[in-house]
Motif scaffolding. Sequence first.
Motif, PDB file in Angstrom:
ATOM      1  N   PRO A   6      56.204  -2.993   1.157  1.00 21.20           N
ATOM      2  CA  PRO A   6      56.713  -1.875   0.345  1.00 21.20           C
ATOM      3  C   PRO A   6      57.683  -2.328  -0.750  1.00 21.20           C
ATOM      4  O   PRO A   6      57.693  -1.765  -1.842  1.00 21.20           O
ATOM      5  N   MET A   9      55.640  -3.674  -3.526  1.00 21.79           N
ATOM      6  CA  MET A   9      55.005  -2.544  -4.188  1.00 21.79           C
ATOM      7  C   MET A   9      55.997  -1.826  -5.104  1.00 21.79           C
ATOM      8  O   MET A   9      55.679  -1.497  -6.252  1.00 21.79           O
ATOM      9  N   MET A  10      57.228  -1.617  -4.608  1.00 17.26           N
ATOM     10  CA  MET A  10      58.237  -0.950  -5.426  1.00 17.26           C
ATOM     11  C   MET A  10      58.609  -1.791  -6.641  1.00 17.26           C
ATOM     12  O   MET A  10      58.829  -1.261  -7.733  1.00 17.26           O
ATOM     13  N   LEU A  13      55.911  -1.239  -9.160  1.00 14.31           N
ATOM     14  CA  LEU A  13      55.991   0.097  -9.758  1.00 14.31           C
ATOM     15  C   LEU A  13      57.156   0.195 -10.742  1.00 14.31           C
ATOM     16  O   LEU A  13      57.020   0.771 -11.832  1.00 14.31           O
ATOM     17  N   ILE A 194      63.799   3.992   1.011  1.00 11.56           N
ATOM     18  CA  ILE A 194      63.481   4.296  -0.387  1.00 11.56           C
ATOM     19  C   ILE A 194      64.217   5.553  -0.835  1.00 11.56           C
ATOM     20  O   ILE A 194      64.732   5.632  -1.965  1.00 11.56           O
ATOM     21  N   MET A 235      59.710   5.497  -7.616  1.00  8.78           N
ATOM     22  CA  MET A 235      60.116   5.490  -6.215  1.00  8.78           C
ATOM     23  C   MET A 235      59.420   6.615  -5.449  1.00  8.78           C
ATOM     24  O   MET A 235      58.982   6.422  -4.300  1.00  8.78           O
ATOM     25  N   GLY A 238      55.991   5.593  -4.844  1.00  9.64           N
ATOM     26  CA  GLY A 238      55.940   4.651  -3.735  1.00  9.64           C
ATOM     27  C   GLY A 238      55.924   5.369  -2.389  1.00  9.64           C
ATOM     28  O   GLY A 238      55.186   4.980  -1.475  1.00  9.64           O
TER      29      GLY A 238
END
Length: 257
Positions: A6, A9-10, A13, A194, A235, A238
């Motif tokens: 994650p 991934m963040m 992004l 997150i 966010m 995500g």
Amino acid sequence: MGGILPGLMMAALLSATVIIQVLMKPEIAPRITQRVSFAERVSTSAQAIPTILIAVMIIVSLYVGIATPSETGAFGAAAAVLVALVMGRLRGGVMQKALQKTVRTTGMFMLLLVGGLFSSFVLTRLGVPQDVSNYLTGLDVEPWVIIVMINILLLIMGMFLDPLSILVIVVPIFLETVVGLGYDPIWFGVIVTIQIEIAAITPPVGLNLFVLRTVVPDLSLSDTARGALIFVLPMLLGIVLLMIFPQIALWLPSVMF
């Protein structure tokens, strides 16, 4: 382990958000017109080695078991002082200025933290979180709808409470509910993390906004908030991706344990 994928991934992004902003408004990132030689690029990149070294020391201390997550902050500060000492950068009252700025930032942070903890105490005593939890779990809807509602609640709470207060209120109340709905606690922990990051940049009580305002006094709080709010969108995206594909957070832990 559940936060690694994650986190990557963040990072992707957030980087994509910056790229899109620059493509839409090229003036916010003007092109460099002067030529830079390969040697200059290497020498400039080498200046980042101390920072990378500190980051590596922090990560190693955490994963090897030398320091707990809470202790890594102190470990990182000690590593920064050590690197600066080796590089001969602690001359001319640098340490004194650093300590003064640390005291100011910490004092501001502690005032916000006390206010947030007081707010959480009042809310808990009034039974507001418990009533909300009972209401959500009593709804005759699909489990994912309740998860969406919990995320909306976290988003609203993040605007007015500090991260510690959110953890104190949310985790004891909603964790049992989330697990009872059939969701993995590691997955929920990543989503809450997150949400806390979103809370750190959303006004009026965004701790990172106040910290940045202290570090860069020329920047107004309103400008800081406007510049940070755009990053709430990736966010939230995500979180949506984690809800659709929970294995993003669960795959690595399932392989290791």
